[in-house]
Design an enzyme around this catalytic site. Structure first.
Site, mmCIF file in Angstrom:
data_model
loop_
_atom_site.group_PDB
_atom_site.id
_atom_site.type_symbol
_atom_site.label_atom_id
_atom_site.label_comp_id
_atom_site.label_asym_id
_atom_site.label_seq_id
_atom_site.Cartn_x
_atom_site.Cartn_y
_atom_site.Cartn_z
ATOM 1 N N THR A 12 3.976 -3.469 -3.783
ATOM 2 C CA THR A 12 2.681 -3.961 -3.318
ATOM 3 C C THR A 12 1.630 -3.637 -4.376
ATOM 4 O O THR A 12 1.740 -2.643 -5.095
ATOM 5 C CB THR A 12 2.278 -3.347 -1.964
ATOM 6 O OG1 THR A 12 2.060 -1.939 -2.117
ATOM 7 C CG2 THR A 12 3.358 -3.594 -0.915
ATOM 8 N N GLY A 14 1.203 -5.354 -7.028
ATOM 9 C CA GLY A 14 2.006 -5.443 -8.239
ATOM 10 C C GLY A 14 1.546 -6.461 -9.253
ATOM 11 O O GLY A 14 2.321 -6.824 -10.147
ATOM 12 N N THR A 15 0.299 -6.921 -9.142
ATOM 13 C CA THR A 15 -0.165 -7.967 -10.050
ATOM 14 C C THR A 15 -1.044 -7.445 -11.182
ATOM 15 O O THR A 15 -1.493 -8.217 -12.020
ATOM 16 C CB THR A 15 -0.934 -9.060 -9.277
ATOM 17 O OG1 THR A 15 -2.058 -8.470 -8.606
ATOM 18 C CG2 THR A 15 -0.027 -9.740 -8.253
ATOM 19 N N SER A 16 -1.276 -6.131 -11.218
ATOM 20 C CA SER A 16 -2.068 -5.552 -12.306
ATOM 21 C C SER A 16 -1.766 -4.062 -12.388
ATOM 22 O O SER A 16 -1.133 -3.487 -11.497
ATOM 23 C CB SER A 16 -3.580 -5.771 -12.090
ATOM 24 O OG SER A 16 -4.023 -5.075 -10.934
ATOM 25 N N GLY A 17 -2.204 -3.443 -13.472
ATOM 26 C CA GLY A 17 -2.157 -1.992 -13.606
ATOM 27 C C GLY A 17 -0.783 -1.386 -13.431
ATOM 28 O O GLY A 17 0.226 -1.878 -13.949
ATOM 29 N N GLY A 19 1.157 -1.218 -10.833
ATOM 30 C CA GLY A 19 2.110 -2.064 -10.124
ATOM 31 C C GLY A 19 2.772 -3.088 -11.023
ATOM 32 O O GLY A 19 3.989 -3.292 -10.960
ATOM 33 N N TYR A 150 -12.091 8.476 -0.673
ATOM 34 C CA TYR A 150 -10.883 8.126 -1.434
ATOM 35 C C TYR A 150 -9.863 9.253 -1.366
ATOM 36 O O TYR A 150 -8.677 9.025 -1.080
ATOM 37 C CB TYR A 150 -11.254 7.837 -2.882
ATOM 38 C CG TYR A 150 -10.060 7.593 -3.781
ATOM 39 C CD1 TYR A 150 -9.284 6.441 -3.644
ATOM 40 C CD2 TYR A 150 -9.701 8.520 -4.768
ATOM 41 C CE1 TYR A 150 -8.178 6.224 -4.451
ATOM 42 C CE2 TYR A 150 -8.603 8.305 -5.581
ATOM 43 C CZ TYR A 150 -7.848 7.151 -5.423
ATOM 44 O OH TYR A 150 -6.754 6.939 -6.225
#
Length: 250
Positions: A12, A14-17, A19, A150
């Site tokens: 999850t 998973g589209t940047s950084g 992930g 956070y």
């Protein structure tokens, strides 16, 4: 050696950084990969970066219904799931007087409620054995100013590595956590720090790390691969801190 050969995996956020880099390393280790994201631009870029063999899905981590839909999509695509890296999250830092109930709830929905109910929705889908890795944070241990909400979300999420491990071990589900220190990822671009102060903030953060620099997504991903793989099969309910020594300074 392909440590994740044939493993059916979900990442999850998973589209940047972290992930996205973990997805790359999972693929390099022979895994089949599904990643999720919420930003259309990031989703489009991830599809290009990861290739056609990776299923990229939109899933709002704050929505319980979206977690149920995601679990169903995973079941339809794989049948069963061997590995999950629950990485999606938001980092919102602000002094206590600036927090609203809505903003507080939004952070907990994304960082705690969403992944909790994703775990619940995935219970019928997990293979036995299965390995789950939670992405928590050294903020769960460090009393940094303005990180109250956070840090609380990450502390709650970290606690689940033990409680859910106790509850789900008999089902063959093994849960651990990776806790990064400050990492060079787009997450830090979302903190709302004015550009004029960004360099100084980065210097201040780096100065708090004994190694004197931010970590990289690749360094965190390597830890996730280890926890996901059978190399760590006797590791249960544990936390792997990857922080350049940040916790040494308290």
């Amino acid at each position: 050696m392909a440590r994740l050969a044939g493993k059916r995996t979900l990442i999850t956020g998973g589209t940047s950084g972290i992930g996205l880099e973990t997805a790359r390393q999972f693929l390099a280790e022979g895994a089949r990969v599904i990643v999720t994201g919420v930003n259309p631009d990031s989703i489009a870029k991830a599809k290009v970066a990861l290739g056609e063999q990776v299923l990229v899905l939109r899933a709002d981590s704050a929505s319980v219904a979206a977690q149920q839909d995601l679990a169903q999509a995973v079941k339809e695509h794989y049948g069963q799931l061997d590995i999950a890296f629950l990485n999606a999250g938001v980092a919102a830092w602000a002094p206590i007087e600036q927090w609203t109930e809505q903003a507080f709830d939004a952070s907990f929905n994304i960082n705690v409620k969403g992944p909790f109910f994703l775990m619940k929705a995935l219970l019928p889908v997990f293979a036995s054995p299965a390995s789950v890795v939670f992405n928590t944070s050294v903020s769960a241990h460090v009393g940094a100013a303005q990180s109250s909400v956070y840090a609380a979300t990450k502390a709650a999420f970290l606690s689940m590595t033990k409680t859910l491990s106790s509850e789900l071990l008999e089902r063959g589900i093994r849960i651990n956590a990776v806790s990064p220190g400050p990492v060079e990822t787009p997450l830090y671009d979302k903190l709302g720090i004015p550009d004029a102060y960004r360099d100084q903030v980065n210097k201040d953060i780096a100065a708090s790390i004994p190694l004197g620099r931010f970590g990289t997504p690749g360094e965190i991903a390597k830890a996730v691969v280890y926890l996901a793989s059978d190399e760590s099969k006797w590791t249960i309910g544990s936390e792997l801190v990857v922080d350049g020594g940040r916790l040494i300074n308290g």
